[in-house]
Write a protein that holds these residues in place. Structure first.
Motif, mmCIF file in Angstrom:
data_model
loop_
_atom_site.group_PDB
_atom_site.id
_atom_site.type_symbol
_atom_site.label_atom_id
_atom_site.label_comp_id
_atom_site.label_asym_id
_atom_site.label_seq_id
_atom_site.Cartn_x
_atom_site.Cartn_y
_atom_site.Cartn_z
ATOM 1 N N ALA A 99 0.836 -1.211 0.000
ATOM 2 C CA ALA A 99 0.000 0.000 0.000
ATOM 3 C C ALA A 99 0.871 1.261 0.000
ATOM 4 C CB ALA A 99 -0.936 0.000 1.206
ATOM 5 N N LYS A 100 1.893 1.284 0.827
ATOM 6 C CA LYS A 100 2.770 2.465 0.892
ATOM 7 C C LYS A 100 3.454 2.705 -0.445
ATOM 8 C CE LYS A 100 3.568 2.184 5.834
ATOM 9 N NZ LYS A 100 4.468 1.688 6.878
ATOM 10 N N GLU A 101 3.944 1.636 -1.065
ATOM 11 C CA GLU A 101 4.619 1.785 -2.348
ATOM 12 C C GLU A 101 3.656 2.177 -3.467
ATOM 13 O OE1 GLU A 101 7.641 -0.927 -3.521
ATOM 14 O OE2 GLU A 101 8.403 -1.131 -1.480
ATOM 15 N N MET A 102 2.368 1.945 -3.251
ATOM 16 C CA MET A 102 1.347 2.387 -4.216
ATOM 17 C C MET A 102 0.849 3.791 -3.887
ATOM 18 S SD MET A 102 0.820 0.266 -6.723
ATOM 19 C CE MET A 102 -0.724 0.924 -7.337
ATOM 20 N N GLY A 103 1.424 4.428 -2.878
ATOM 21 C CA GLY A 103 1.057 5.798 -2.542
ATOM 22 C C GLY A 103 -0.253 5.923 -1.784
ATOM 23 N N VAL A 104 -0.649 4.878 -1.091
ATOM 24 C CA VAL A 104 -1.892 4.899 -0.314
ATOM 25 C C VAL A 104 -1.602 5.556 1.028
ATOM 26 C CG1 VAL A 104 -3.641 3.465 0.800
ATOM 27 C CG2 VAL A 104 -2.796 2.859 -1.481
ATOM 28 N N ARG A 105 -2.329 6.636 1.323
ATOM 29 C CA ARG A 105 -2.125 7.387 2.560
ATOM 30 C C ARG A 105 -3.362 7.388 3.449
ATOM 31 N NH1 ARG A 105 2.203 6.504 1.046
ATOM 32 N NH2 ARG A 105 3.683 7.936 0.132
ATOM 33 N N GLY A 106 -4.433 6.794 2.995
ATOM 34 C CA GLY A 106 -5.676 6.685 3.738
ATOM 35 C C GLY A 106 -6.528 5.637 3.050
ATOM 36 N N LEU A 107 -7.636 5.292 3.645
ATOM 37 C CA LEU A 107 -8.502 4.265 3.076
ATOM 38 C C LEU A 107 -9.928 4.775 2.952
ATOM 39 C CD1 LEU A 107 -7.257 1.179 5.105
ATOM 40 C CD2 LEU A 107 -6.665 1.758 2.756
ATOM 41 N N PRO A 108 -10.663 4.289 1.985
ATOM 42 C CA PRO A 108 -10.249 3.451 0.864
ATOM 43 C C PRO A 108 -9.578 4.263 -0.241
ATOM 44 C CG PRO A 108 -12.588 3.913 0.678
ATOM 45 C CD PRO A 108 -12.122 4.551 1.961
ATOM 46 N N VAL A 109 -8.749 3.570 -0.994
ATOM 47 C CA VAL A 109 -8.145 4.099 -2.216
ATOM 48 C C VAL A 109 -8.307 3.022 -3.275
ATOM 49 C CG1 VAL A 109 -5.969 4.686 -3.355
ATOM 50 C CG2 VAL A 109 -6.479 5.626 -1.105
ATOM 51 N N THR A 110 -8.674 3.445 -4.470
ATOM 52 C CA THR A 110 -8.809 2.510 -5.577
ATOM 53 C C THR A 110 -7.972 3.019 -6.740
ATOM 54 O OG1 THR A 110 -11.039 1.949 -4.847
ATOM 55 C CG2 THR A 110 -10.431 1.301 -7.082
ATOM 56 N N VAL A 111 -7.194 2.113 -7.317
ATOM 57 C CA VAL A 111 -6.290 2.427 -8.414
ATOM 58 C C VAL A 111 -6.707 1.587 -9.619
ATOM 59 C CG1 VAL A 111 -3.875 2.398 -9.164
ATOM 60 C CG2 VAL A 111 -4.433 2.857 -6.762
ATOM 61 N N ILE A 112 -6.823 2.235 -10.779
ATOM 62 C CA ILE A 112 -7.140 1.522 -12.012
ATOM 63 C C ILE A 112 -5.824 1.280 -12.739
ATOM 64 C CG2 ILE A 112 -8.529 1.469 -14.118
ATOM 65 C CD1 ILE A 112 -10.201 1.820 -11.505
ATOM 66 N N ILE A 113 -5.573 0.026 -13.075
ATOM 67 C CA ILE A 113 -4.329 -0.371 -13.732
ATOM 68 C C ILE A 113 -4.669 -0.949 -15.103
ATOM 69 C CG2 ILE A 113 -2.328 -1.903 -13.568
ATOM 70 C CD1 ILE A 113 -2.639 -1.691 -10.493
ATOM 71 N N ASN A 114 -3.959 -0.486 -16.125
ATOM 72 C CA ASN A 114 -4.235 -0.956 -17.483
ATOM 73 C C ASN A 114 -3.615 -2.331 -17.727
ATOM 74 O OD1 ASN A 114 -1.480 -0.525 -18.101
ATOM 75 N ND2 ASN A 114 -1.859 1.367 -19.208
ATOM 76 N N PRO A 115 -3.936 -2.976 -18.853
ATOM 77 C CA PRO A 115 -3.404 -4.314 -19.125
ATOM 78 C C PRO A 115 -1.873 -4.375 -19.207
ATOM 79 C CG PRO A 115 -5.330 -3.912 -20.488
ATOM 80 C CD PRO A 115 -4.979 -2.600 -19.829
ATOM 81 N N GLU A 116 -1.228 -3.242 -19.450
ATOM 82 C CA GLU A 116 0.230 -3.202 -19.491
ATOM 83 C C GLU A 116 0.833 -3.089 -18.092
ATOM 84 O OE1 GLU A 116 -1.685 -1.055 -21.602
ATOM 85 O OE2 GLU A 116 -1.590 -2.705 -23.034
ATOM 86 N N GLY A 117 0.001 -3.019 -17.067
ATOM 87 C CA GLY A 117 0.491 -2.957 -15.689
ATOM 88 C C GLY A 117 0.855 -1.566 -15.234
ATOM 89 N N ILE A 156 -3.515 4.120 -14.448
ATOM 90 C CA ILE A 156 -4.099 5.107 -15.356
ATOM 91 C C ILE A 156 -5.104 6.019 -14.659
ATOM 92 C CG2 ILE A 156 -3.681 3.790 -17.462
ATOM 93 C CD1 ILE A 156 -6.662 2.918 -17.350
ATOM 94 N N ALA A 157 -5.577 5.601 -13.487
ATOM 95 C CA ALA A 157 -6.547 6.411 -12.750
ATOM 96 C C ALA A 157 -6.495 6.028 -11.280
ATOM 97 C CB ALA A 157 -7.952 6.220 -13.308
ATOM 98 N N ARG A 158 -7.093 6.904 -10.446
ATOM 99 C CA ARG A 158 -7.093 6.678 -8.998
ATOM 100 C C ARG A 158 -8.220 7.480 -8.389
ATOM 101 N NH1 ARG A 158 -2.636 6.248 -4.697
ATOM 102 N NH2 ARG A 158 -1.637 5.110 -6.368
ATOM 103 N N THR A 159 -8.764 6.945 -7.291
ATOM 104 C CA THR A 159 -9.743 7.703 -6.521
ATOM 105 C C THR A 159 -9.543 7.433 -5.039
ATOM 106 O OG1 THR A 159 -12.076 8.303 -6.297
ATOM 107 C CG2 THR A 159 -11.600 5.977 -6.652
ATOM 108 N N LYS A 160 -9.818 8.442 -4.235
ATOM 109 C CA LYS A 160 -9.769 8.317 -2.778
ATOM 110 C C LYS A 160 -11.210 8.346 -2.285
ATOM 111 C CE LYS A 160 -7.452 12.023 -2.355
ATOM 112 N NZ LYS A 160 -6.787 13.215 -1.842
ATOM 113 N N GLY A 161 -11.465 7.589 -1.244
ATOM 114 C CA GLY A 161 -12.797 7.592 -0.663
ATOM 115 C C GLY A 161 -13.723 6.592 -1.330
#
Length: 190
Positions: free
Chosen positions: A145-163, A166-171
């Motif tokens: 989580a820390k390496e993904m830049g998560v500083r609070g919860l919930p956090v959702t990260v959208i990852i493309n097929p190339e890994g 491409i997007a992120r949302t908090k809350g």
């Protein structure tokens, strides 16, 4: 003002304008996708360019380590949550429905319980909430989580097929709402 200072001032103004207006200088497709973000998803950000993600591992329900490379070729909705986090708990049923609706060989919802969330507690929570479509991944030391830049919860990260991120949302978000499904289908198109 001299000509040199006028040019510098003009360049600074243009740079500030570009920073203040996220669609300034963007291609039309990215602008169109951003226009699809649901009005209630106020913290949903689509990046100008894909970003690299960590290679740090997290833990599968059987205790083995895995990392995001195992999802290469799929669009991933990567959700960081915890059993004690009220907004996390509130959005889990919509993530479960999202996985049931869109889950496939090319699209996966990956939920990772960050911090102290023992597997028995997660299992009881999934049973109580009737969550049957989501994985029970954990990140007890929160390194992933820390390496993904998560500083609070919930956090959702959208990852493309190339890994790449491409997007992120908090809350909390309503992941199974029709407008969110439309956005996610558009984002995950090849």
């Amino acid at each position: 003002m001299t000509l040199g200072k006028s040019i510098v001032a003009g360049m600074l103004y243009t740079a500030m304008l570009a920073g203040a207006n996220p669609s300034f200088g963007q291609n039309a497709e990215l602008t169109d996708i951003r226009a699809m973000i649901p009005a209630d998803a106020v913290h949903f950000i689509i990046h100008n360019a894909p970003k690299p993600v960590t290679t740090a591992a997290f833990i599968n329900a059987d205790g083995s380590q895995i990392d995001l490379s195992q999802f290469h070729g799929q669009t991933i909705v990567l959700n960081f949550w915890a059993t004690w986090c009220a907004p996390c708990v509130a959005e889990m049923p919509s993530l479960d429905t999202l996985q049931a609706t869109m889950g496939s060989e090319t699209f996966q919802v990956v939920t990772v319980a960050a911090g102290r969330n023992p597997l028995p507690m997660i299992e009881r929570f999934f049973e109580r909430e009737n969550l049957t479509n989501l994985p029970k991944y954990r990140d007890p030391d929160m390194k992933f989580a820390k390496e993904m830049g998560v500083r609070g919860l919930p956090v959702t990260v959208i990852i493309n097929p190339e890994g790449q991120e491409i997007a992120r949302t908090k809350g909390e978000a309503i992941w199974d709402a029709p407008d969110m499904l439309t956005l996610l289908r558009k984002i995950s198109q090849p």
